[in-house]
Design a protein around this motif. Structure first.
Motif, PDB file in Angstrom:
ATOM      1  N   ARG A   9       8.649  12.561  -0.767  1.00 24.03           N
ATOM      2  CA  ARG A   9       8.820  13.729  -0.805  1.00 24.03           C
ATOM      3  C   ARG A   9       9.483  14.845  -0.923  1.00 24.03           C
ATOM      4  NH1 ARG A   9       8.307  10.485   5.146  1.00 24.03           N
ATOM      5  NH2 ARG A   9       6.335  10.354   5.403  1.00 24.03           N
TER       6      ARG A   9
ATOM      7  N   SER B 173      16.033   5.313   4.397  1.00 18.15           N
ATOM      8  CA  SER B 173      14.153   5.695   5.109  1.00 18.15           C
ATOM      9  C   SER B 173      14.511   7.540   3.751  1.00 18.15           C
ATOM     10  CB  SER B 173      15.606   6.574   6.613  1.00 18.15           C
ATOM     11  OG  SER B 173      16.559   7.080   6.405  1.00 18.15           O
TER      12      SER B 173
ATOM     13  N   SER C 196       0.934  -0.886  -0.281  1.00 18.80           N
ATOM     14  CA  SER C 196      -0.067   0.021   0.219  1.00 18.80           C
ATOM     15  C   SER C 196       0.884   0.871   0.376  1.00 18.80           C
ATOM     16  CB  SER C 196      -1.042   0.242   0.846  1.00 18.80           C
ATOM     17  OG  SER C 196       0.053  -0.282   2.581  1.00 18.80           O
ATOM     18  N   ALA C 197       0.633   2.614  -0.274  1.00 16.39           N
ATOM     19  CA  ALA C 197       1.316   3.379  -0.389  1.00 16.39           C
ATOM     20  C   ALA C 197       1.755   4.525   1.129  1.00 16.39           C
ATOM     21  CB  ALA C 197       0.719   4.898  -1.167  1.00 16.39           C
ATOM     22  N   SER C 198       0.472   3.970   1.666  1.00 10.66           N
ATOM     23  CA  SER C 198       1.298   3.765   3.393  1.00 10.66           C
ATOM     24  C   SER C 198       2.326   3.175   3.676  1.00 10.66           C
ATOM     25  CB  SER C 198      -0.075   4.420   4.295  1.00 10.66           C
ATOM     26  OG  SER C 198      -0.676   3.070   4.077  1.00 10.66           O
TER      27      SER C 198
ATOM     28  N   ASP D 145       6.449  -3.372  -3.115  1.00 10.41           N
ATOM     29  CA  ASP D 145       6.561  -2.027  -3.631  1.00 10.41           C
ATOM     30  C   ASP D 145       8.182  -1.015  -3.601  1.00 10.41           C
ATOM     31  OD1 ASP D 145       4.008  -0.140  -3.092  1.00 10.41           O
ATOM     32  OD2 ASP D 145       4.015  -1.363  -1.158  1.00 10.41           O
TER      33      ASP D 145
ATOM     34  N   PRO E  11       4.419   1.246   3.152  1.00  9.42           N
ATOM     35  CA  PRO E  11       5.948  -0.245   1.716  1.00  9.42           C
ATOM     36  C   PRO E  11       5.796  -0.874   2.258  1.00  9.42           C
ATOM     37  CG  PRO E  11       6.190   2.382   2.028  1.00  9.42           C
ATOM     38  CD  PRO E  11       5.552   1.806   2.912  1.00  9.42           C
TER      39      PRO E  11
ATOM     40  N   GLY F 181       5.951   2.416   9.810  1.00  4.30           N
ATOM     41  CA  GLY F 181       5.419   1.657   7.873  1.00  4.30           C
ATOM     42  C   GLY F 181       6.263   1.199   6.985  1.00  4.30           C
TER      43      GLY F 181
ATOM     44  N   ILE G  88       9.789   7.256  -2.672  1.00  4.66           N
ATOM     45  CA  ILE G  88       8.585   6.392  -2.882  1.00  4.66           C
ATOM     46  C   ILE G  88       7.805   7.673  -2.022  1.00  4.66           C
ATOM     47  CG2 ILE G  88       7.585   4.112  -2.157  1.00  4.66           C
ATOM     48  CD1 ILE G  88      10.011   2.894  -1.869  1.00  4.66           C
ATOM     49  N   ARG G  89       7.721   7.464  -1.555  1.00  2.00           N
ATOM     50  CA  ARG G  89       6.268   8.669  -0.468  1.00  2.00           C
ATOM     51  C   ARG G  89       6.136   9.579  -1.174  1.00  2.00           C
ATOM     52  NH1 ARG G  89       6.643   6.230   5.616  1.00  2.00           N
ATOM     53  NH2 ARG G  89       5.456   4.543   5.326  1.00  2.00           N
TER      54      ARG G  89
ATOM     55  N   LEU H 269      12.827   5.284   1.300  1.00  2.00           N
ATOM     56  CA  LEU H 269      11.905   5.495   1.263  1.00  2.00           C
ATOM     57  C   LEU H 269      10.660   6.762   1.266  1.00  2.00           C
ATOM     58  CD1 LEU H 269       9.601   3.754   2.962  1.00  2.00           C
ATOM     59  CD2 LEU H 269      10.269   4.880   4.643  1.00  2.00           C
ATOM     60  N   GLY H 270      10.893   8.081   1.718  1.00  2.00           N
ATOM     61  CA  GLY H 270      10.610   9.319   1.935  1.00  2.00           C
ATOM     62  C   GLY H 270      10.427   9.815   0.461  1.00  2.00           C
TER      63      GLY H 270
END
Length: 340
Positions: A305, A296, A1-3, A81, A5, A36, A302-303, A299-300
């Motif tokens: 940011r 991290s 999911s997007a929230s 993801d 990964p 998350g 991917i989200r 991850l940011g």
């Protein structure tokens, strides 16, 4: 999911300097600690070792984590993801390509790939698939290099005149019997492996474009470089001397960047920092404590940011520089750095 990964980590078989036997476990630990993130798969040629990691040795009992022999198997049978790839260097391109084609974001250990052509191909694929492709250079996520990057980017050092740096390590001895001493699998030796941190830091911190190199390489009887000395000329006229010694008794690294108005002293990995303004050394440079890691940071990205600290374009720049270094050492003369 997007929230939340779903991530996987890909280990290689052989332990070596900065060893993947050690480094792989650090990736797993880091991913498990990130809020998350659901670590759902591990892959390794040694399926038994991989199974131990995913069944209580590192992944806590009760947290399902599938194990696979290959990244390709992960991609066929697991919804992901993002994937972390840290296999022998020659595997980075096919595994990165497979992940991107499957629509999966990729964080790849340095060096990204072993040829300029492969770097261009992966970057093009990532753009077409609209996926993050980032390189794991730990130094770019440290407080010290982030500070130096900002200082230089603002022009506080003035025009950059010279860069000198070195990295040394007991690399040759530690790599005996591993793929790192095999040119076909590694793409290069100490300079392409540990030395890539130094080359990347010099490029990333200054933003300068290398245009010509003269390089000397000593393989010390191995198939790949063990000791290297590189003189680089940049597009603004600045010069750099960069050294790697893989036959040293201890690890050490320093990087000095000198401009018309100041000096930065750090290392390829951060950890140390001096900032001189004119002839005066700042006693307490205002450095913010960073809790960022390549994982991290990835991850940011991917989200959504922002861009990763070290996107794939830096892998292409490193490949261009390494191609010129290799060509210069073989020809015994200065070689232009390609812009393609």
């Amino acid at each position: 999911s997007a929230s939340v990964p779903r991530m996987s980590a890909r280990r290689s078989g052989g332990a070596a300097v900065g060893g993947w036997g050690v480094l792989g476990r650090e990736y797993v630990r880091s991913l498990l600690e990130l809020p998350g993130v659901e670590l759902v798969a591990l892959a390794d040629g040694n399926i038994a070792a991989c199974a131990r990691l995913g069944d209580g040795e590192l992944v806590p009992p009760g947290r399902p984590c599938s194990v696979f022999h290959t990244v390709e198997g992960q991609l066929r049978l697991t919804r992901l993801d993002g994937v972390v790839i840290a296999t022998p260097h020659y595997r980075h391109k096919p595994e990165g390509r497979a992940a991107l084609e499957a629509g999966v974001h990729v964080l790849v250990e340095k060096p990204m790939v072993t040829s300029t052509r492969h770097a261009r191909q992966l970057i093009s694929l990532a753009r077409r698939r609209k996926r993050v492709l980032a390189i794991s250079f730990q130094g770019t996520c440290t407080s010290e290099l982030t500070y130096a990057h900002d200082v230089i980017g603002r022009g506080d050092l003035g025009d950059i005149l010279t860069i000198d740096g070195f990295v040394s390590q007991d690399w040759r001895r530690a790599c005996q019997g591993t793929w790192r001493l095999n040119k076909e699998q590694s793409g290069g030796g100490m300079l392409y492996d540990t030395g890539s941190h130094l080359l990347n830091a010099a490029l990333w911190l200054t933003g300068l474009k290398p245009v010509e190199v003269f390089a000397w390489i000593d393989n010390r009887g191995e198939e790949v470089d063990v000791i290297a000395g590189v003189l680089v000329r940049f597009d603004n006229g600045a010069l750099a001397t960069l050294m790697s010694n893989g036959d040293a008794q201890a690890f050490d690294s320093t990087l000095r960047i000198k401009g018309t108005r100041g000096v930065i002293v750090t290392s390829a990995y951060g950890g140390i920092l001096e900032h001189w303004e004119g002839g005066e050394r700042l006693k307490y440079p205002p450095v913010e404590v960073s809790r960022t890691s390549p994982q991290s940071d990835f991850l940011g990205a991917i989200r959504g940011r922002g861009e990763p600290a070290c996107p794939a374009e830096w892998g292409l720049k490193l490949c261009r520089l390494m191609d010129a270094i290799t060509a210069s050492a073989e020809a015994g003369k200065a070689v232009k750095v390609s812009s393609r």
